[in-house]
Motif scaffolding. Structure first.
Motif, PDB file in Angstrom:
ATOM      1  N   LEU A 142     138.291 133.423 -42.218  1.00  0.00           N
ATOM      2  CA  LEU A 142     139.463 132.730 -42.762  1.00  0.00           C
ATOM      3  C   LEU A 142     139.714 133.287 -44.162  1.00  0.00           C
ATOM      4  O   LEU A 142     139.215 132.741 -45.164  1.00  0.00           O
ATOM      5  CB  LEU A 142     139.211 131.221 -42.787  1.00  0.00           C
ATOM      6  CG  LEU A 142     139.026 130.576 -41.409  1.00  0.00           C
ATOM      7  CD1 LEU A 142     138.456 129.169 -41.538  1.00  0.00           C
ATOM      8  CD2 LEU A 142     140.341 130.552 -40.633  1.00  0.00           C
ATOM      9  N   PRO A 143     140.490 134.383 -44.262  1.00  0.00           N
ATOM     10  CA  PRO A 143     140.655 135.067 -45.551  1.00  0.00           C
ATOM     11  C   PRO A 143     141.796 134.536 -46.419  1.00  0.00           C
ATOM     12  O   PRO A 143     142.164 135.168 -47.406  1.00  0.00           O
ATOM     13  CB  PRO A 143     140.949 136.508 -45.110  1.00  0.00           C
ATOM     14  CG  PRO A 143     141.709 136.345 -43.836  1.00  0.00           C
ATOM     15  CD  PRO A 143     141.101 135.127 -43.159  1.00  0.00           C
ATOM     16  N   GLU A 144     142.376 133.393 -46.075  1.00  0.00           N
ATOM     17  CA  GLU A 144     143.573 132.913 -46.776  1.00  0.00           C
ATOM     18  C   GLU A 144     143.388 132.810 -48.276  1.00  0.00           C
ATOM     19  O   GLU A 144     144.341 132.986 -49.046  1.00  0.00           O
ATOM     20  CB  GLU A 144     143.982 131.541 -46.216  1.00  0.00           C
ATOM     21  CG  GLU A 144     144.617 131.578 -44.837  1.00  0.00           C
ATOM     22  CD  GLU A 144     143.595 131.511 -43.715  1.00  0.00           C
ATOM     23  OE1 GLU A 144     144.003 131.323 -42.556  1.00  0.00           O
ATOM     24  OE2 GLU A 144     142.376 131.670 -44.001  1.00  0.00           O
ATOM     25  N   VAL A 145     142.165 132.503 -48.726  1.00  0.00           N
ATOM     26  CA  VAL A 145     141.920 132.339 -50.162  1.00  0.00           C
ATOM     27  C   VAL A 145     142.294 133.603 -50.932  1.00  0.00           C
ATOM     28  O   VAL A 145     142.678 133.544 -52.110  1.00  0.00           O
ATOM     29  CB  VAL A 145     140.443 131.948 -50.416  1.00  0.00           C
ATOM     30  CG1 VAL A 145     139.490 133.107 -50.115  1.00  0.00           C
ATOM     31  CG2 VAL A 145     140.258 131.450 -51.837  1.00  0.00           C
ATOM     32  N   LYS A 146     142.234 134.749 -50.279  1.00  0.00           N
ATOM     33  CA  LYS A 146     142.566 136.010 -50.944  1.00  0.00           C
ATOM     34  C   LYS A 146     144.068 136.178 -51.146  1.00  0.00           C
ATOM     35  O   LYS A 146     144.506 137.099 -51.841  1.00  0.00           O
ATOM     36  CB  LYS A 146     141.990 137.187 -50.151  1.00  0.00           C
ATOM     37  CG  LYS A 146     140.468 137.151 -50.108  1.00  0.00           C
ATOM     38  CD  LYS A 146     139.871 138.343 -49.414  1.00  0.00           C
ATOM     39  CE  LYS A 146     138.345 138.251 -49.457  1.00  0.00           C
ATOM     40  NZ  LYS A 146     137.687 139.423 -48.841  1.00  0.00           N
ATOM     41  N   LEU A 147     144.836 135.295 -50.535  1.00  0.00           N
ATOM     42  CA  LEU A 147     146.280 135.252 -50.763  1.00  0.00           C
ATOM     43  C   LEU A 147     146.669 134.012 -51.565  1.00  0.00           C
ATOM     44  O   LEU A 147     147.838 133.618 -51.589  1.00  0.00           O
ATOM     45  CB  LEU A 147     147.038 135.261 -49.429  1.00  0.00           C
ATOM     46  CG  LEU A 147     146.904 136.528 -48.583  1.00  0.00           C
ATOM     47  CD1 LEU A 147     147.665 136.365 -47.277  1.00  0.00           C
ATOM     48  CD2 LEU A 147     147.388 137.749 -49.334  1.00  0.00           C
TER      49      LEU A 147
END
Length: 698
Positions: free
Chosen positions: A121-126
């Motif tokens: 879940l890479p959303e934090v990088k956006l």
């Protein structure tokens, strides 16, 4: 073939997604999946397999839809339809199941995967958080601490790790994924396996006390300074413990929208696209041939040369490291061995893999051993005459077609290329220290660099895990040219009334990874001192901009390596403390140069340092040194610790409004003089037109 199709295979319904290149969850995909699940609910199927064509499972949401009015089916609605199915839905994962793709899998009742698959879940990088149940379902399956690590880190997990955490139910070592997923579905049907709805799992509050979340918030306050999304992720996971599933989903949705509408997410989404754009060279034909790089030579076995060598060995490319004598060569190989040993100690590499990579790095003291390499990178001392001598020698020993690259940080690549009879083969490859870790690579195009050499360099950067940005030739290229003005203002603020800790704290609180003076201590104050010795008085510029730094070096205060620079350093921990002796030096130099000291607000410190970057960036953009404003942002975020949540200096200026930036620069010009603060012509023009750096093209 349609984007989403549905068919029966005996008693198993198969939903196939075919939305290349990465099966993103576009409106059509969401609608197709929802309709397929509805169709399967009324036919003779006993279980449903959700699978993807192509190289990957759903790799995430369709980012081009961000900020646009939602279309049904929304992702949360689609996932509720999957979860509510009366027949078991089995996700079959391969490639990468990321973001909304992994949330889709989590809404299914079972998950199977190829061993090579990765989930996350890479959303934090956006600047975002998972907005479709990820923060509610992962802690129910994997536990709260694992969920905190996974979602605030944003890094994908291999399938075997995901299985250990309970996020994947079955892993296939090899073979046909769909066939095995169908067999797995039939096995579940035969066992009359229950519908495993993640929402039905309750988390024991005693396993996740409030102190756990508070401690994690404090850790994130240091690791992701000033960022909104990581803190909101903690709140969402806490809601998974303290609230029923539907209430937790509402909390998640509310905080997702808050992140989505924040300037931070806008900045980080800008970077997402800017990074991809930076790899594209304007005017370069997409069919430009690239040269094969099978072997590499590196001249100079110091910290930089050794780090560069590791990049190629890590990518499986053999390297020959060249030094003047055997003692220097052994020192260089020793640096490499020490770096690999540290990586092994941290558990990021096995001893066997470390040995394999080191076996790809050979040493030599004879230039003739570079005769057959495809690429040579010079990484010797930052002196133009020495570099020209090296390239003259390379010209005599390297095979025709070999690429000759310089790792220079400042020197004129055209002048270096002129030392050869093959300037078309010469290019700058500016790695950042530590070269085996830092992701940025400035690719410097000289006047006569061939298109095929540029294309090769940009492709090669990706091969060795770097983010390439193309630069033209000027003193310092993009990054270091701008850094000179950032450093100028730090030095002037120091003379005019600030302490080192006030400057560094102001910049860190604003979001920079480190303050400028602490960075100087880390790099070594003697580096800049030695570089200035080779410059004329005119080239050095205003003595006030280096008087303190020079005095500290002449006192033997070189930074961390000598135990003292702008700060005093503990010999064991390297923890820094303010040193009154430095303030004495500052006050002496201020008096010597006729500078009256005064009190500063942090806002002025930040504006002077950041707007100095922006003003010089505008000149770089207008001169064509950088292809686009986003390239400058990528350089500063990945090479200089500029906060990703601010989007880079040029995006930050656009977000403030260039009129405001221009007016502040003009105020500084009136207050401090036009010599340092004359507004860049492009900044003045765009401010008057209401334009932005992002939209401007040369």
């Amino acid at each position: 073939m349609s984007i989403v199709s549905y068919e029966l295979n005996g008693d198993i319904g198969i939903v196939r997604i075919n939305n290349p290149p990465v099966n993103a969850l576009s409106h059509q995909v969401r609608k197709g999946i929802t309709e397929a699940i509805e169709a399967a609910g009324t036919d003779t199927s006993r279980a449903i397999v959700l699978a993807c064509e192509g190289r990957t499972f759903i790799a995430g949401a369709d980012i081009t839809e961000f900020g646009k009015p939602p279309q049904s089916s929304s992702l949360p609605d689609m996932l509720l339809a999957i979860e509510a199915s009366a027949k078991p839905v089995i996700a079959a994962l391969h490639g990468t199941a990321l973001g909304g793709g992994f949330e889709t899998a989590l809404a299914c009742h079972y998950r199977c995967a190829m061993a090579t698959a990765r989930v996350g879940l890479p959303e934090v990088k956006l600047g975002l958080l998972p907005g479709a149940g990820g923060t509610q379902r992962v802690p129910r399956l994997a536990g709260v601490e694992a969920a905190l690590d996974l979602i605030t880190g944003g890094n994908p997990l291999p399938a075997d790790t995901a299985t250990r955490l309970g996020l994947v139910d079955r892993v296939f070592a090899d073979g046909d994924l769909l066939a095995q997923a169908i067999d797995y579905a039939r096995e579940l049907v035969a066992e009359d396996a229950p519908l495993k709805r993640v929402r039905d799992i309750n988390i024991d509050p005693q396993t996740a006390p409030a102190e756990l979340f508070e401690g994690y918030r404090k850790k994130l306050a240091k690791r992701a300074r000033g960022q909104l999304a990581p803190q909101h992720i903690v709140s969402c996971i806490e809601a998974a413990v303290t609230q029923p599933m539907d209430a937790g989903l509402q909390t998640e949705r509310q905080l997702f929208i808050e992140c989505m509408q924040s300037p931070q997410s806008a900045a980080m989404r800008h970077l997402f696209f800017a990074e991809r754009e930076a790899a594209k060279v304007r005017g370069l034909d997409r069919d430009t041939p690239v040269r094969g790089i099978r072997t590499v030579g590196i001249i100079g076995g110091g910290t930089m040369g050794g780090g560069i060598a590791m990049n190629f060995a890590n990518a499986g490319i053999p390297v020959t490291l060249l030094e003047l004598d055997d003692d220097a060569l052994q020192r260089g190989l020793g640096i490499i061995a020490k770096n690999y040993a540290t990586t092994v100690k941290k558990g990021k590499l096995t001893e066997a893999e470390s040995g394999r990579r080191q076996s790809l790095i050979g040493g030599s003291t004879d230039y003739r051993d570079l005769a057959e390499v495809d690429l040579v990178i010079e990484a010797v001392f930052e002196n133009l005459d020495i570099k020209k001598q090296v390239f003259t020698k390379l010209d005599t020993v390297c095979k025709p077609g070999a690429i000759l690259a310089t790792n220079t940080s400042y020197q004129n690549v055209d002048a270096i290329a002129a030392a050869t009879a093959r300037p078309q083969d010469v290019i700058g490859l500016h790695f950042f220290s530590p070269a085996n870790i830092m992701k940025l690579l400035e690719v410097v195009r000289a006047e006569k660099t061939a298109a095929t050499v540029i294309a090769t360099a940009m492709k090669l950067a990706k091969t060795i895990g770097k983010i390439p940005v193309l630069s033209g030739v000027c003193y310092g290229f993009i990054g270091n040219r701008m850094l000179r003005y950032y450093g100028r203002e730090a030095q002037l603020c120091l003379l005019e009334g600030c302490t080192p800790e006030q400057i560094d704290t102001a910049m860190q609180n604003w979001g920079m990874a480190m303050g400028p003076l602490a960075v100087g201590d880390l790099a070594g104050l003697d580096i800049g001192y030695k570089a200035r010795q080779g410059l004329s008085e005119a080239e050095k510029g205003d003595p006030k901009t280096y008087a303190v730094a020079d005095m500290l070096v002449e006192m033997g205060r070189l930074g961390q390596k000598s135990g003292a620079g702008y700060y005093q350093y503990d010999p064991e921990t390297r923890a820094r403390t303010p040193d009154p002796a430095v303030l004495e030096v500052v006050e002496q130099q201020a008096a010597k140069h006729g500078v009256k000291r005064r009190l500063f607000e942090d806002e002025e410190i930040v504006n002077r340092l950041i707007f100095a970057l922006v003003n010089e960036g505008a000149k770089i953009l207008e001169e064509g040194i950088a292809q686009r404003a986003g390239d400058i942002d990528v350089v500063y975020v990945y090479g200089y610790g500029f906060p990703a949540a601010r989007g880079g200096p040029m995006h930050y200026a656009d977000s403030l409004g260039l009129k405001q930036v221009y007016e502040t620069v003009c105020k500084f010009r009136d207050q401090y003089g036009a010599e340092n603060w004359e507004p860049a012509p492009l900044l003045e023009r765009l401010a008057g037109e209401g334009g932005t750096f992002a939209a401007w093209q040369k």
